[in-house]
Design a protein around this motif. Structure first.
Motif, mmCIF file in Angstrom:
data_model
loop_
_atom_site.group_PDB
_atom_site.id
_atom_site.type_symbol
_atom_site.label_atom_id
_atom_site.label_comp_id
_atom_site.label_asym_id
_atom_site.label_seq_id
_atom_site.Cartn_x
_atom_site.Cartn_y
_atom_site.Cartn_z
ATOM 1 N N UNK A 105 -101.946 53.076 60.798
ATOM 2 C CA UNK A 105 -100.813 52.811 59.920
ATOM 3 C C UNK A 105 -101.287 52.544 58.499
ATOM 4 N N UNK A 106 -100.384 52.738 57.573
ATOM 5 C CA UNK A 106 -100.697 52.621 56.152
ATOM 6 C C UNK A 106 -100.591 51.167 55.700
ATOM 7 N N UNK A 107 -101.571 50.711 54.935
ATOM 8 C CA UNK A 107 -101.535 49.392 54.302
ATOM 9 C C UNK A 107 -101.357 49.627 52.809
ATOM 10 N N UNK A 108 -100.277 49.097 52.249
ATOM 11 C CA UNK A 108 -99.989 49.271 50.827
ATOM 12 C C UNK A 108 -100.427 48.011 50.079
ATOM 13 N N UNK A 109 -101.155 48.235 48.986
ATOM 14 C CA UNK A 109 -101.665 47.147 48.150
ATOM 15 C C UNK A 109 -101.289 47.429 46.693
ATOM 16 N N UNK A 110 -101.190 46.365 45.915
ATOM 17 C CA UNK A 110 -101.015 46.519 44.470
ATOM 18 C C UNK A 110 -102.236 45.902 43.799
ATOM 19 N N UNK A 111 -102.982 46.748 43.096
ATOM 20 C CA UNK A 111 -104.150 46.272 42.379
ATOM 21 C C UNK A 111 -103.731 45.359 41.245
ATOM 22 N N UNK A 112 -104.490 44.299 41.073
ATOM 23 C CA UNK A 112 -104.183 43.339 40.023
ATOM 24 C C UNK A 112 -105.377 43.109 39.128
ATOM 25 N N UNK A 113 -105.687 41.848 38.922
ATOM 26 C CA UNK A 113 -106.756 41.491 37.997
ATOM 27 C C UNK A 113 -108.128 41.810 38.608
#
Length: 184
Positions: A105-113
């Motif tokens: 399954x897909x793991x969605x992340x949002x890149x930050x600092x």
């Protein structure tokens, strides 16, 4: 390339001459929860780390550092990043949503600092590693979906074009310009 889950902070306080024990932190599979982090990790569920609960690093960053320092091979998991990828221009993911799919399954992340390096790297990797990892220490990410990451091949998808050849390059964050005096 590598997965790491740490229930405690291994590099606490001022760097010493001994690499702290890290038995059990290297894992083959991690469970990611949206808005929470990696199950069992010290940053999971902590409000101060909600947008930075998962750290991602390019293995090539550590390999480039080793070449620059002439140290021989270095272990990228000693940087204490949760996810170490190969062939991914990780530093370009700052401020971007991306997905990792390891087949469960897909793991969605949002890149930050940036995941800035700490002084311990001079002890656990090689002298000069702290300075050398600046700009390529990885990215702190917010988990946006539930899922599983495991060792082995993974597919990384992103709306921004990524160049695997740039995976080990340092990305410098330029300081914001300060307002100057008003023009006459």
């Amino acid at each position: 390339m590598g997965l790491l889950v740490s229930p405690v902070h291994r590099y606490d306080g001022r760097p010493g001459g001994v690499v702290p024990a890290q038995d059990g932190d290297r894992v083959e599979r991690v469970e990611v929860r949206a808005g929470h982090g990696i199950v069992g990790d010290r940053y999971a569920g902590r409000a101060a780390h909600r947008d930075a609960a998962v750290t991602v690093l390019a293995a090539e960053s550590v390999e480039a550092l080793a070449a620059e320092l002439g140290s021989g091979p270095l272990d990228p998991l000693l940087t204490r990043r949760n996810v170490v990828l190969r062939g991914a221009e990780v530093e370009a993911l700052r401020g971007e949503e991306f997905a990792l799919d390891c087949g469960e399954g897909v793991v969605v992340l949002r890149g930050g600092r940036p995941a800035n390096p700490c002084a311990w790297l001079d002890t656990v990797l090689a002298p000069g590693a702290h300075r050398g990892m600046r700009g390529r220490g990885g990215v702190r990410c917010a988990p946006l979906s539930d899922g599983v990451l495991r060792l082995g091949p993974a597919v990384l998808t992103s709306a921004v074009p990524l160049d695997p050849a740039r995976a080990g390059e340092a990305h410098r964050v330029l300081p914001r310009p300060r307002p100057g005096p008003a023009a006459p």
